[in-house]
Scaffold this motif. Structure first.
Motif, short mmCIF file in Angstrom:
data_model
loop_
_atom_site.label_atom_id
_atom_site.label_comp_id
_atom_site.label_asym_id
_atom_site.label_seq_id
_atom_site.Cartn_x
_atom_site.Cartn_y
_atom_site.Cartn_z
N MET A 53 -12.11 5.40 4.15
CA MET A 53 -10.83 4.69 4.10
C MET A 53 -11.02 3.20 4.40
O MET A 53 -10.43 2.35 3.74
N LEU A 54 -11.85 2.89 5.42
CA LEU A 54 -12.12 1.48 5.72
C LEU A 54 -12.81 0.80 4.54
O LEU A 54 -12.47 -0.32 4.16
N TYR A 55 -13.79 1.49 3.96
CA TYR A 55 -14.47 0.92 2.80
C TYR A 55 -13.50 0.75 1.64
O TYR A 55 -13.52 -0.27 0.95
N TYR A 58 -11.43 -2.32 2.22
CA TYR A 58 -12.23 -3.53 2.02
C TYR A 58 -12.53 -3.77 0.54
O TYR A 58 -12.39 -4.88 0.04
N ALA A 59 -12.95 -2.73 -0.18
CA ALA A 59 -13.27 -2.87 -1.60
C ALA A 59 -12.04 -3.31 -2.39
O ALA A 59 -12.15 -4.15 -3.30
N GLY A 93 -11.82 1.09 -4.49
CA GLY A 93 -10.85 1.25 -3.42
C GLY A 93 -9.81 2.31 -3.73
O GLY A 93 -9.48 3.14 -2.87
N ILE A 94 -9.31 2.32 -4.97
CA ILE A 94 -8.31 3.32 -5.37
C ILE A 94 -8.91 4.72 -5.32
O ILE A 94 -8.29 5.66 -4.82
N ILE A 95 -10.13 4.87 -5.83
CA ILE A 95 -10.79 6.18 -5.82
C ILE A 95 -11.03 6.64 -4.39
O ILE A 95 -10.88 7.82 -4.07
N ALA A 96 -11.40 5.71 -3.50
CA ALA A 96 -11.64 6.07 -2.10
C ALA A 96 -10.38 6.64 -1.46
O ALA A 96 -10.45 7.59 -0.68
N LEU A 102 -14.92 13.09 -2.20
CA LEU A 102 -15.87 12.74 -3.25
C LEU A 102 -16.54 11.41 -2.94
O LEU A 102 -17.76 11.27 -3.03
N VAL A 103 -15.74 10.43 -2.57
CA VAL A 103 -16.28 9.11 -2.26
C VAL A 103 -17.20 9.17 -1.04
O VAL A 103 -18.22 8.50 -1.00
N GLY A 104 -16.83 10.00 -0.05
CA GLY A 104 -17.69 10.16 1.12
C GLY A 104 -19.08 10.64 0.75
O GLY A 104 -20.07 10.18 1.30
#
Length: 192
Positions: A53-55, A58-59, A93-96, A102-104
């Motif tokens: 979520m933090l990434y 930021y992204a 960022g949207i995908i995260a 998945l992003v993790g």
């Protein structure tokens, strides 16, 4: 600056003028990076989901500022390339936020690829500006740190979660500090 004056300047001088005019956007990117880094240190027991979520935040912010810089022309990199990097940052960022599990799983590869690409573009930008500014090595150093950080993430995927959080936090703080330092040098150039 009038069109007549613009035509008499070289492309590097025009680029420097555009960068100096939008120095604040680079400073905001630096602040966002430092905030991300401080939060990573403040919560060392953070879960990978929270880190995603933090990434993602930021992204998303970095992507928006990159697209803005591409549209406004205040960039040392080719505008089309910065727009692509910005759109990819927004999408990351949207995908995260949409699929953090998945992003993790792929977080290291996302961050590593982003660091390498942005670092290479900063080195290219510094080389293009070397005749226009002093101490362009700051931008080269920032780009080189980004590239090395990205390579490290690809080479050591099994690094412990706590060490990874600290490495990411340290990188973000260092990168943010360098962006802010460059932004204020550009601000000084804009006043001159």
């Amino acid at each position: 600056m009038t069109n007549a004056n613009t035509h008499s300047l070289g492309s590097g001088a025009i680029l420097l003028h555009n960068l100096a005019r939008h120095w604040w956007a680079l400073a905001l990117r630096g602040v966002a990076a430092i905030v991300f880094g401080v939060l990573a240190f403040a919560w060392p027991g953070i879960t990978i989901l929270s880190l995603v979520m933090l990434y993602g935040a930021y992204a998303l912010v970095d992507g928006v500022f990159s697209v803005f810089a591409a549209i406004s022309g205040g960039t040392p990199a080719p505008r089309w390339w910065l727009a692509v990097v910005g759109v990819l940052g927004i999408l990351a960022g949207i995908i995260a936020f949409a699929n953090p599990v998945l992003v993790g799983f792929y977080l290291l590869w996302f961050i590593g690829a982003w660091a390498i690409v942005s670092g290479v573009m900063e080195i290219i930008g510094a080389i293009r500006l070397r005749k226009e500014i002093d101490n362009e090595w700051w931008l080269i150093l920032h780009g080189a740190i980004s590239v090395l950080f990205g390579i490290f993430l690809f080479a050591e995927p099994l690094t412990s979660a706590l060490a990874l959080i600290w490495v990411i936090g340290a990188y973000a703080i260092a990168a943010g500090g360098m962006m802010i330092a460059l932004a204020f040098r550009l601000k000084g150039h804009a006043k001159a």
